[in-house]
Design an enzyme around this catalytic site. Structure first.
Site, mmCIF file in Angstrom:
data_model
loop_
_atom_site.group_PDB
_atom_site.id
_atom_site.type_symbol
_atom_site.label_atom_id
_atom_site.label_comp_id
_atom_site.label_asym_id
_atom_site.label_seq_id
_atom_site.Cartn_x
_atom_site.Cartn_y
_atom_site.Cartn_z
ATOM 1 N N ASP A 166 38.385 -45.049 -1.867
ATOM 2 C CA ASP A 166 38.200 -46.234 -2.699
ATOM 3 C C ASP A 166 39.124 -47.323 -2.169
ATOM 4 O OD1 ASP A 166 40.740 -45.519 -3.511
ATOM 5 O OD2 ASP A 166 40.239 -45.304 -5.637
ATOM 6 N N CYS A 223 42.213 -41.668 -2.252
ATOM 7 C CA CYS A 223 42.344 -42.665 -3.307
ATOM 8 C C CYS A 223 43.829 -42.833 -3.597
ATOM 9 C CB CYS A 223 41.548 -42.283 -4.557
ATOM 10 S SG CYS A 223 42.066 -40.756 -5.360
ATOM 11 N N THR A 225 45.850 -41.392 -5.871
ATOM 12 C CA THR A 225 46.546 -40.124 -6.083
ATOM 13 C C THR A 225 45.875 -38.943 -5.400
ATOM 14 O OG1 THR A 225 45.284 -39.592 -8.072
ATOM 15 C CG2 THR A 225 47.293 -40.919 -8.359
ATOM 16 N N HIS A 256 43.277 -19.515 2.581
ATOM 17 C CA HIS A 256 42.989 -18.707 1.392
ATOM 18 C C HIS A 256 41.743 -19.155 0.629
ATOM 19 C CE1 HIS A 256 47.411 -17.171 0.939
ATOM 20 N NE2 HIS A 256 46.906 -16.962 2.138
ATOM 21 N N HIS A 291 40.316 -12.804 0.784
ATOM 22 C CA HIS A 291 40.083 -14.164 0.303
ATOM 23 C C HIS A 291 38.595 -14.492 0.243
ATOM 24 C CE1 HIS A 291 44.362 -14.696 0.618
ATOM 25 N NE2 HIS A 291 44.329 -14.393 1.896
#
Length: 306
Positions: A166, A223, A225, A256, A291
């Site tokens: 963004d 973005c 965060t 993992h 995994h």
């Protein structure tokens, strides 16, 4: 002064013999000078030739190992080597049993290359198993030689990566795109294309659809965060996005969780750290094993609610 790299497996007729041949070819391809390569086995029968399927597999790759003869691992060979790369953790421990003083120069090939897991023995298996082993060795050796020679070589030169952001992540996206393209990786940019205010779910969806369709295997979203992008793109079936702030977490997300989308918070990490995270994310392979069962359960949750 020449540096010697020693590859170690059990019989020195399959994995380590192929690794030695592959390493010579890769060093030549990368233009590396001053490196010599050898291989040995912890339980080798001296004089045995390489396995027929090992010879055939490398012959298809243009590498000749028909003249290879097995060598038993000895303390002298360990002492002569500058770096020792073993096929499994068990082999690493056997090297150290012979020469405890070699602790600082012996590693599993996978761990030295920054990837989890041992390299399975193809002995007695069909040709296709040898081919898979050789492909795995080739990728790991390329990374290992790059590390040993302080080069930057990526595991995914031929991969197309889809990227999006963004407005808050626009500048970092542009820098990451240039970083990837500078290392020979094709980047498909889904926007945004300016600092004008926009809505992150639009770009998360565009990137997620590329991953879902199989057009791209890995994606990067940025973005402010990284959280909004992660929430949005994880709504797309088949996407496993990880919001990462540290290279170690990037490695674990790949090893993992088989994460196929990386999200970054441009307001909380600087460009240098972001590049380090991206590099780790791109070069780390899924560890599989236990995994894989857990990732399959994630897929079943998607199937239940989609």
């Amino acid at each position: 002064m020449e540096k010697k790299i020693l590859f170690v497996c059990t019989g020195n007729t399959c994995r380590s013999s192929m690794a030695e041949g592959l390493a010579r070819a890769i060093a030549e391809e990368l233009g590396l000078r001053g490196l010599t390569f050898a291989s040995a086995g912890t339980l080798a029968w001296p004089g045995d030739k390489a396995a027929d399927n090992a010879i055939a597999t490398l012959a298809e790759m243009g590498i000749e190992i028909s003249g290879h003869r097995a060598t038993q691992l000895t303390p002298e060979l360990i002492a002569e080597a500058d770096l020792i790369l073993t096929m499994t953790e068990g082999h690493r421990r056997q090297v150290l049993n012979l020469a405890p003083e070699a602790e600082n120069k012996v590693f599993t090939l996978s761990s030295y290359a920054g990837v989890a897991g041992d390299i399975a023995d193809p002995f007695g298996q069909p040709l296709e198993v040898y081919k898979h082993c050789a492909e795995e060795l080739q990728s790991l050796i390329r990374l290992a030689l790059a590390k040993f020679s302080n080069l930057e070589v990526t595991l995914v030169n031929n991969m197309t990566v889809v990227i999006g952001s963004d407005h808050a992540g626009f500048e970092m996206k542009e820098q990451i795109r240039a970083y990837l393209e500078g290392r020979g990786i094709t980047v498909e940019d889904m926007g945004c294309h300016s600092k004008d205010s926009c809505d992150y779910p639009d770009f998360a969806l565009a990137v997620g659809e590329k991953i879902r369709s199989g057009a791209c295997r890995r994606g990067i979203l940025i973005c402010g965060t990284g959280v909004g992008m992660a929430i949005a793109v994880n709504k797309v079936p088949g996407v496993r996005a990880a919001n990462v702030f540290d290279p170690a977490i990037a490695a674990l997300a790949r090893e993992h969780n088989d994460a196929n989308v990386l999200t970054l918070g441009a307001r909380f990490i600087d460009l240098a750290k972001a590049k380090e995270i991206v590099k780790t994310f791109m070069e780390t392979e899924f560890a599989g094993g236990r995994h894989a069962n857990r990732v399959n359960k994630i897929t079943k949750i998607e199937e239940k609610y989609c």
